[in-house]
Design an enzyme around this catalytic site. Structure first.
Site, PDB file in Angstrom:
ATOM      1  N   GLU A 141     -37.161 -46.872 -41.838  1.00 16.57           N
ATOM      2  CA  GLU A 141     -37.287 -45.432 -41.603  1.00 16.57           C
ATOM      3  C   GLU A 141     -38.713 -44.960 -41.909  1.00 16.57           C
ATOM      4  OE1 GLU A 141     -34.591 -43.224 -44.086  1.00 16.57           O
ATOM      5  OE2 GLU A 141     -34.852 -41.350 -42.958  1.00 16.57           O
TER       6      GLU A 141
ATOM      7  N   ASP B 111     -38.522 -33.188 -44.844  1.00 15.89           N
ATOM      8  CA  ASP B 111     -37.655 -32.520 -45.801  1.00 15.89           C
ATOM      9  C   ASP B 111     -38.273 -32.175 -47.156  1.00 15.89           C
ATOM     10  OD1 ASP B 111     -36.258 -33.538 -43.669  1.00 15.89           O
ATOM     11  OD2 ASP B 111     -34.604 -34.319 -44.835  1.00 15.89           O
TER      12      ASP B 111
HETATM   13  C1  GLC Z   1     -34.392 -37.194 -42.419  1.00 11.41           C
HETATM   14  C2  GLC Z   1     -35.760 -36.820 -41.882  1.00 11.41           C
HETATM   15  C3  GLC Z   1     -35.592 -36.039 -40.592  1.00 11.41           C
HETATM   16  C4  GLC Z   1     -34.778 -36.866 -39.597  1.00 11.41           C
HETATM   17  C5  GLC Z   1     -33.454 -37.343 -40.224  1.00 11.41           C
HETATM   18  C6  GLC Z   1     -32.737 -38.350 -39.352  1.00 11.41           C
HETATM   19  O1  GLC Z   1     -33.649 -36.079 -42.756  1.00 11.41           O
HETATM   20  O2  GLC Z   1     -36.477 -36.102 -42.808  1.00 11.41           O
HETATM   21  O3  GLC Z   1     -36.833 -35.732 -40.030  1.00 11.41           O
HETATM   22  O4  GLC Z   1     -34.532 -36.145 -38.449  1.00 11.41           O
HETATM   23  O5  GLC Z   1     -33.699 -37.946 -41.455  1.00 11.41           O
HETATM   24  O6  GLC Z   1     -33.548 -39.453 -39.090  1.00 11.41           O
END
Ligand code: GLC
Length: 428
Positions: A393, A161
Site C-alpha cells: 500500500e 487520512d
Molecule cells: C486509505 C487511504 C485512502 C484510500 C483507502 C483505500 O484510507 O488513506 O486514500 O482511498 O485507504 O485504499
C-alpha cells in the site's frame, strides 16, 4: 519481454476484481473506494477496456442526488469493514459513506476515452452529466470562500487520512460520546503503521456530526467541526476540470452552459491554487480556514502544481529547489511528508511513507512540464520500491520497506500504467 512483476500486477488486479468494481485490497478494504476505483480502471484498461468502463460507471452510478460521488460504496460482501453503512447512515439507495474523495474520475475518463472510446453515446453523455454535477457540487459544498481553494470536512476526504497538515484541524474536534467500537484495520496491519486511537475517536466524532446533521453537505462545508483547505484536493479538481473541459468540447460542444461552468471552475481554482503558495517554505501548502493562515508543511502534494497546470516560472524554480532538498533526504521519492520535519514518521501511513499514486501524478505533471530528470527520478524510485518490496500500500522512503496492506490494486495499476511504461526493464 515482460517480467514476472508485470504478471503479478495483473494477478492482483484480477484477484481484487469483483466483476464490475474493484477492492483496494482484500481483508483491509473489502469495499469500493472512490479514487482507488478510478485509478484501477487505468489498469483494467490494459487487460479489458470494457471492464475499465464498467469500473468508472459503477463509481459514477453511486452519485447522490446533490451531486456528490462518495468516498466509499458498500457493495457485495463488506463484512469486516469498519465504519460500515450503519455508522454512516446516509440513507442512499446504494449504501455509501457521507463524504467524498479526490476527484480523479474525469481525468481517468479522458484517458480511457483517448484509447478506447465508449461505443455507447448515451452512456458517455450520462457520464459527462454526472461529472459536471460532481464538479459543480465541489464548488458549492467544498469551496473555501477565503482562499478559493477546496476544503475537506473530514481527513478521510483528502485521501491522505492522517497527514500532519490536519493536526491543527483535528485538535479542534471535540471527542463525542461514541458507542464502543472495534477497529478492523488493526486486524490486518501493525498499529505502528496506522492512525492512533485518539485520531480514530476524532474521525468518528466528525462522522457523528455529519450523521446528526443528515449529511447536508452545504452545511457541513461551513460548519463541520473539522475544516481544512487541501492543496491535494484543489490540484486534483483543477486537473480534472481541465480534462472535463476537453471531454465536453469533444462530446458536448453545443452545451455552452456546462462549458462556461467548467471554465469558471478552472479560473477560480487557479486563483485558489496560487493562494496556497507559501513564501516562507517556498511551496504550496495547506490552509487553515479557521485561523486563516497557511501551514508551513511541505508535503508530497506541494509538488502537484505542474499536474494541476499552474506552473509559474519563479515559483516553479523555488519549488524545485525544495524538491531537490527532499530528494537528498529520502532514498525513495516522494515522501508524503518532509523528512526534515520533527513530525516525520517514515512508517506511519501519510506522515512520511511514499504512495505510488501520488508519485504517478507528480511524475506525470513534471514530465509534461519538461522536468524530465526529476520525473524520471520519481518513476525509477517507484520501480525500485516495487522490485524490492512488492505491491504494498505504501513504502518507507528511507529503507524502501513495503508497509500497510499487501497486493494493492492502485500500486499494481500505477505500476502497469505508468512505472513500466517508462522502464527499460520488462516492456514489450
Ligand atoms: C486509505 C487511504 C485512502 C484510500 C483507502 C483505500 O484510507 O488513506 O486514500 O482511498 O485507504 O485504499
Amino acid at each position: 519481454m515482460k517480467n514476472s512483476l508485470y504478471q503479478s500486477a495483473i494477478d492482483i488486479l484480477n484477484s481484487n476484481d469483483r466483476g464490475t468494481y474493484s477492492l483496494p485490497t482484500q481483508g483491509l478494504y473489502p469495499v469500493q473506494f472512490n479514487w482507488d476505483s478510478a485509478f484501477a480502471a487505468l489498469g483494467y484498461r490494459l487487460l479489458n477496456p470494457t471492464r475499465a468502463w464498467q469500473e468508472v460507471q459503477q463509481l459514477a452510478s453511486s452519485q447522490w442526488p446533490d451531486g456528490m460521488i462518495p468516498h466509499i460504496m458498500f457493495r457485495g460482501d463488506h463484512e469486516g469493514y469498519f465504519p460500515g453503512p450503519e455508522v454512516w447512515n446516509t440513507g442512499q439507495f446504494i449504501p455509501t459513506s457521507g463524504i467524498t474523495q479526490p476527484p480523479v474520475l474525469a481525468s481517468v475518463v479522458r484517458r480511457l476515452d483517448e484509447t478506447h472510446p465508449l461505443d455507447d453515446s448515451n452512456a458517455m453523455q450520462d457520464m459527462l452529466r454526472r461529472l459536471v454535477r460532481w464538479h459543480e457540487w465541489f464548488m458549492q459544498a467544498r469551496l473555501d470562500p477565503q482562499s478559493e481553494a477546496i476544503l475537506i470536512i473530514h481527513p478521510w476526504e483528502s485521501g491522505r487520512d492522517n497527514m500532519s497538515d490536519w493536526d491543527c484541524g483535528m485538535a479542534r474536534v471535540e471527542i463525542a460520546e461514541l458507542a464502543p467500537y472495534k477497529r478492523r484495520d488493526l486486524d490486518h496491519v501493525d498499529a505502528s503503521q496506522r492512525p492512533t486511537k485518539e485520531e480514530y475517536d476524532r474521525y468518528l466524532s466528525i462522522v457523528k456530526f455529519g450523521r446528526d446533521n443528515h449529511w447536508k453537505q452545504d452545511f457541513l462545508g461551513k460548519q463541520s467541526p473539522f475544516r481544512m483547505v487541501d492543496p491535494g484536493m484543489t490540484a486534483f479538481l483543477l486537473r480534472s476540470s481541465r480534462d472535463l473541459l476537453a471531454l465536453l468540447n469533444n462530446y458536448q460542444a453545443d452545451n455552452t452552459t456546462a462549458i462556461a461552468q467548467v471554465q469558471q471552475h478552472i479560473s477560480t481554482l487557479t486563483r485558489g491554487w496560487n493562494n496556497l503558495w507559501n513564501d516562507k517554505v517556498n511551496a504550496y501548502t495547506a490552509y487553515d480556514p479557521v485561523e486563516q493562515r497557511l501551514l508551513d508543511n511541505v508535503t508530497s502534494v506541494s509538488f502537484m502544481s505542474c499536474y494541476a497546470g499552474v506552473c509559474d516560472d519563479t515559483r516553479h524554480g523555488k519549488l524545485m529547489d525544495e524538491f531537490d532538498r527532499i530528494s537528498k533526504l529520502a532514498k525513495y521519492m516522494v515522501p508524503s511528508f518532509d523528512p526534515a520535519h520533527a513530525d516525520f514518521d517514515a512508517k506511519r501511513y501519510w506522515r512520511g511513507p511514499v504512495w505510488l499514486v501520488i508519485n504517478n501524478v507528480i511524475g506525470v505533471g513534471l514530465a509534461e512540464h519538461g522536468e524530465t530528470q526529476r520525473a524520471e527520478r520519481i518513476r525509477a524510485d517507484s520501480e525500485q520500491l516495487v522490485a524490492n518490496s512488492d505491491f504494498f500500500e505504501y513504502f518507507n522512503p528511507i529503507t524502501g520497506e513495503g508497509l500497510g496492506g499487501k497486493d494493492f490494486t492502485w500500486t499494481a495499476t500505477v505500476y502497469l500504467d505508468w512505472v513500466m511504461q517508462g522502464s527499460k526493464n520488462g516492456k514489450d
